[in-house]
Design an enzyme around this catalytic site. Structure first.
Site, PDB file in Angstrom:
ATOM      1  N   PHE A 148       0.757  -1.114   0.071  1.00 23.54           N
ATOM      2  CA  PHE A 148       0.109  -0.157   0.020  1.00 23.54           C
ATOM      3  C   PHE A 148       0.726   1.251  -0.083  1.00 23.54           C
ATOM      4  CE2 PHE A 148       0.943  -0.005   4.561  1.00 23.54           C
ATOM      5  CZ  PHE A 148       1.146   1.427   4.804  1.00 23.54           C
ATOM      6  N   LYS A 172      -1.521  -6.865  -9.612  1.00 25.81           N
ATOM      7  CA  LYS A 172      -2.462  -6.947  -8.487  1.00 25.81           C
ATOM      8  C   LYS A 172      -1.891  -5.806  -7.312  1.00 25.81           C
ATOM      9  CE  LYS A 172      -3.162  -8.241  -4.720  1.00 25.81           C
ATOM     10  NZ  LYS A 172      -3.181  -7.192  -3.626  1.00 25.81           N
ATOM     11  N   GLU A 175      -5.120  -3.894  -2.068  1.00 21.63           N
ATOM     12  CA  GLU A 175      -6.492  -3.739  -2.207  1.00 21.63           C
ATOM     13  C   GLU A 175      -6.879  -2.395  -1.179  1.00 21.63           C
ATOM     14  OE1 GLU A 175      -4.858  -5.854  -0.698  1.00 21.63           O
ATOM     15  OE2 GLU A 175      -5.394  -6.741   1.257  1.00 21.63           O
ATOM     16  N   SER A 225       5.103  -6.928   3.451  1.00 21.87           N
ATOM     17  CA  SER A 225       5.645  -7.266   4.652  1.00 21.87           C
ATOM     18  C   SER A 225       6.440  -8.767   4.669  1.00 21.87           C
ATOM     19  CB  SER A 225       4.624  -7.542   5.764  1.00 21.87           C
ATOM     20  OG  SER A 225       3.619  -8.323   5.117  1.00 21.87           O
ATOM     21  N   CYS A 280       9.649   1.421   3.425  1.00 22.87           N
ATOM     22  CA  CYS A 280      10.481   0.467   3.801  1.00 22.87           C
ATOM     23  C   CYS A 280      11.956   0.810   4.047  1.00 22.87           C
ATOM     24  CB  CYS A 280      10.633  -0.503   2.867  1.00 22.87           C
ATOM     25  SG  CYS A 280      10.965  -0.138   1.310  1.00 22.87           S
TER      26      CYS A 280
HETATM   27  P1  NAD Z   1       1.455  -6.867   3.017  1.00 23.52           P
HETATM   28  O1  NAD Z   1       2.413  -7.612   2.987  1.00 23.52           O
HETATM   29  O2  NAD Z   1       0.178  -6.543   3.951  1.00 23.52           O
HETATM   30  O3  NAD Z   1       0.703  -6.766   1.683  1.00 23.52           O
HETATM   31  C1  NAD Z   1       1.266  -6.721   0.334  1.00 23.52           C
HETATM   32  C2  NAD Z   1       0.690  -7.418  -0.772  1.00 23.52           C
HETATM   33  O4  NAD Z   1       0.216  -8.865  -0.157  1.00 23.52           O
HETATM   34  C3  NAD Z   1      -0.758  -6.884  -0.942  1.00 23.52           C
HETATM   35  O5  NAD Z   1      -1.183  -6.871  -2.282  1.00 23.52           O
HETATM   36  C4  NAD Z   1      -1.738  -7.671  -0.271  1.00 23.52           C
HETATM   37  O6  NAD Z   1      -2.963  -7.910  -1.068  1.00 23.52           O
HETATM   38  C5  NAD Z   1      -1.203  -9.032  -0.442  1.00 23.52           C
HETATM   39  N1  NAD Z   1      -1.426  -9.933   0.743  1.00 23.52           N
HETATM   40  C6  NAD Z   1      -1.601  -9.617   1.924  1.00 23.52           C
HETATM   41  N2  NAD Z   1      -1.770 -10.648   3.062  1.00 23.52           N
HETATM   42  C7  NAD Z   1      -1.527 -11.558   2.019  1.00 23.52           C
HETATM   43  C8  NAD Z   1      -1.975 -12.953   2.456  1.00 23.52           C
HETATM   44  N3  NAD Z   1      -2.346 -13.692   3.589  1.00 23.52           N
HETATM   45  N4  NAD Z   1      -2.008 -13.841   1.407  1.00 23.52           N
HETATM   46  C9  NAD Z   1      -1.546 -13.280   0.135  1.00 23.52           C
HETATM   47  N5  NAD Z   1      -1.431 -12.185  -0.392  1.00 23.52           N
HETATM   48  C10 NAD Z   1      -1.477 -11.463   0.880  1.00 23.52           C
HETATM   49  O7  NAD Z   1       2.092  -5.185   2.829  1.00 23.52           O
HETATM   50  P2  NAD Z   1       1.575  -3.687   3.145  1.00 23.52           P
HETATM   51  O8  NAD Z   1       0.945  -3.593   4.548  1.00 23.52           O
HETATM   52  O9  NAD Z   1       0.585  -3.488   1.795  1.00 23.52           O
HETATM   53  O10 NAD Z   1       2.930  -3.045   2.771  1.00 23.52           O
HETATM   54  C11 NAD Z   1       3.823  -2.742   4.063  1.00 23.52           C
HETATM   55  C12 NAD Z   1       4.817  -3.313   4.007  1.00 23.52           C
HETATM   56  O11 NAD Z   1       5.519  -3.540   2.797  1.00 23.52           O
HETATM   57  C13 NAD Z   1       5.893  -3.162   5.143  1.00 23.52           C
HETATM   58  O12 NAD Z   1       6.342  -4.193   5.899  1.00 23.52           O
HETATM   59  C14 NAD Z   1       7.081  -2.384   4.119  1.00 23.52           C
HETATM   60  O13 NAD Z   1       8.273  -2.613   4.827  1.00 23.52           O
HETATM   61  C15 NAD Z   1       7.041  -3.220   3.094  1.00 23.52           C
HETATM   62  N6  NAD Z   1       7.721  -3.035   1.871  1.00 23.52           N
HETATM   63  C16 NAD Z   1       8.659  -3.421   1.527  1.00 23.52           C
HETATM   64  C17 NAD Z   1       9.781  -2.583   0.498  1.00 23.52           C
HETATM   65  C18 NAD Z   1      10.948  -3.160   0.079  1.00 23.52           C
HETATM   66  O14 NAD Z   1      11.505  -2.612  -0.799  1.00 23.52           O
HETATM   67  N7  NAD Z   1      11.586  -4.019   0.844  1.00 23.52           N
HETATM   68  C19 NAD Z   1       8.833  -1.508  -0.204  1.00 23.52           C
HETATM   69  C20 NAD Z   1       7.725  -1.343   0.237  1.00 23.52           C
HETATM   70  C21 NAD Z   1       6.993  -1.667   1.407  1.00 23.52           C
END
Ligand code: NAD
Length: 488
Positions: A148, A172, A175, A225, A280
């Site tokens: 997000f 994708k 959401e 994450s 991040c």
């Molecule tokens: P998230 O892991 O909750 O979601 C990321 C994606 O995974 C979304 O598209 C979501 O729909 C999907 N998703 C979530 N739960 C799922 C599940 N159980 N099964 C399958 N798909 C699922 O992450 P977020 O809260 O949207 O973003 C924040 C996180 O992203 C933080 O931890 C941040 O550090 C990380 N991030 C990392 C970088 C990097 O370059 N390393 C960059 C940006 C963000």
């Protein structure tokens, strides 16, 4: 309205009957509804991408990148509205949204170099009269699953390279923030890209699982994450896909006594509190070495207190809300726990009430000193505007703390000593290193190099590694018989 998907060059309703609200986190206005697409939606998108791939891979690279040039122009022409879209659904300030688009555009520009970047290599006479060459071919259908916090930039770490290399793509988005990609796909449509080359599927877990399990999808790029990154990595790999998964982070910055006081504090505050800490590459732990504690904590406390928090759409606002009520609660809970464990709240932003936006998901900048180096706060990704300070006596102790952490997204050092900088660069176990830099985000022509629990995979996003990821190598060994070669 419920957002449609974009499949085979057309906007199509999702088969998902379940929908979620898209909420402006500053105003709590409901912006739209996003469908949770079903497995069959992904299957339809794969079918379109498979059909499109047949001709797209034959389209000369020079012709493929013309669509990217058009997209860059369209993004620039629509920049203001694109920034407003990110700010409305994600909360960050308009200036931060603009920075995000600059980074997205930069990736388009680098991918426009594909006619050169995608070249292979060759050698004549590997044996008498025999030549050998390596050529790069696209991998096929690829998928991008995004988080997000950068609804505009992150899909662009992958999408321009994927299509420039001759692949077709399914995106994708998160959401929580699907409107930005909706807008981008309207622009992609205007570029005249052939049907099925790019496809958009809105949704969450079911759509992700369908992507990971679909036998025709060859490569998956994920950012989110760490627990989900690990899950996606394992599942995609077990289904035979190449996969790159960028995960969470807990980024330490070390401040040596000889650092520039004014600039260091400003840079550290921008890193910790910019984008409300939802980056991040946000500084999350500041480790002061020796007497640096005497000036760092006091100055950064003042900066934290005076940061203007509010609706990112309004001029002068320096920090917006966090993304959801759950995030707000989780962040406040982590701060509470750290204080109970002995940390001192020098600036406590938990009870933020922003005039005209009393219900928004706001947390003001928060500064905690004397944080337990082995406690929960020091080990947990907060993903909010919270900076914990730990005091240490030597750079070796500080580097040991950096290297003890489970993550390795970024580590930074503030100093005026070249020798200290070299030692840090050499020893710190993180993939992105900053020296007197607070957000060491690699430019598009360098890889985004997370380590440890911040990255699962081999080839990172952006730059040359993106070309490696989105192509497969083919080696041809070649001999031709004729009178001339027969003489040998
Ligand atoms: P998230 O892991 O909750 O979601 C990321 C994606 O995974 C979304 O598209 C979501 O729909 C999907 N998703 C979530 N739960 C799922 C599940 N159980 N099964 C399958 N798909 C699922 O992450 P977020 O809260 O949207 O973003 C924040 C996180 O992203 C933080 O931890 C941040 O550090 C990380 N991030 C990392 C970088 C990097 O370059 N390393 C960059 C940006 C963000």
């Amino acid at each position: 309205m419920v957002l449609p998907n974009y499949i085979n060059g057309e906007w199509q309703p999702s088969n998902g009957t379940e929908t979620l609200e898209i909420i402006n986190p500053a105003t709590l206005e409901i912006l739209d509804r996003v469908p949770l697409s079903r497995r069959e939606d992904v299957a339809t998108a794969v079918q379109a991408a498979a059909t499109a791939f047949k001709d797209w891979r034959k389209t000369p690279p020079l012709n493929r990148i013309q669509y990217l040039f058009k997209l860059k122009t369209l993004i620039e022409e629509n920049l203001e509205e694109l920034c407003r879209t990110i700010t409305r659904e994600c909360g960050k300030t308009l200036a931060e949204s603009k920075g995000e688009w600059q980074r997205a555009i930069e990736n388009i520009e680098v991918a426009c170099g594909i006619p050169t970047l995608m070249q292979g290599y060759n050698l004549e006479d590997i044996a008498r009269g025999i030549d050998e060459m390596m050529i790069r071919q696209p991998v096929g259908i690829t998928a991008i699953i995004a988080p997000f916090n950068f609804p505009g930039m992150i899909p662009f770490w992958f999408l321009p390279y994927a299509i420039a290399c001759g692949n077709t793509v399914i995106v994708k988005p998160s959401e929580k923030v699907p409107l930005t990609m909706q807008y981008i796909f309207e622009l992609l449509h205007k570029t005249g890209l052939p049907k099925g080359v790019v496809n958009l599927i809105n949704g969450a877990r079911e759509a992700v699982d369908a992507i990971l399990e679909h036998p025709q999808i060859r490569a998956v790029s994920f950012v989110g994450s760490s627990p989900i990154a690990k899950y996606v990595y394992g599942k995609a790999a077990s289904h035979g896909k190449r996969v790159q998964c960028q995960g969470g982070a807990k980024n330490p910055i070390i401040i040596l006594p000889d650092a520039d006081r004014v600039l260091t504090t400003k840079i550290a505050a921008d890193s910790a509190f910019g984008c409300a800490g939802q980056r991040c590459l946000a500084a999350s732990l500041a480790v002061t070495v020796g007497e640096a504690k005497n000036w760092f904590v006091e100055t950064i406390a003042e900066t934290a207190e005076t940061r203007i928090v509010g609706n990112g759409l309004e001029e002068g606002v320096q920090m917006g809300p966090v993304i959801t009520a759950q995030s707000q609660e989780r962040i406040a809970g982590l701060v509470e726990e750290a204080i109970a464990a002995g940390a001192k709240p020098l600036v406590d932003g938990r009870k933020a009430k922003i005039s005209s936006y009393e219900n928004g998901y706001f947390i003001r900048p928060t500064l905690l000193s004397e944080v337990d180096p082995v406690g929960t706060l020091a080990k947990t990704e907060v993903f909010g505007p919270v900076l914990g300070v730990i005091e240490m006596e030597t750079i070796d102790e500080a580097i040991a703390l950096v290297n003890r952490g489970q993550w390795g997204n970024m580590a930074c050092l503030f100093t005026s000593s070249g020798a200290a900088a070299r030692k840090f660069r050499y020893e710190a176990e993180a993939g992105n290193i900053g020296i007197n830099i607070g957000v060491a985000a690699p430019m598009a022509f360098f890889p985004f190099s997370g380590w440890k629990e911040s990255f699962f995979g081999d080839l990172h996003g952006q730059g040359k590694q993106a070309i490696e990821f989105f192509t497969q190598t083919k080696v041809v060994v070649e001999r031709w018989f004729d009178d001339w070669t027969r003489q040998f």
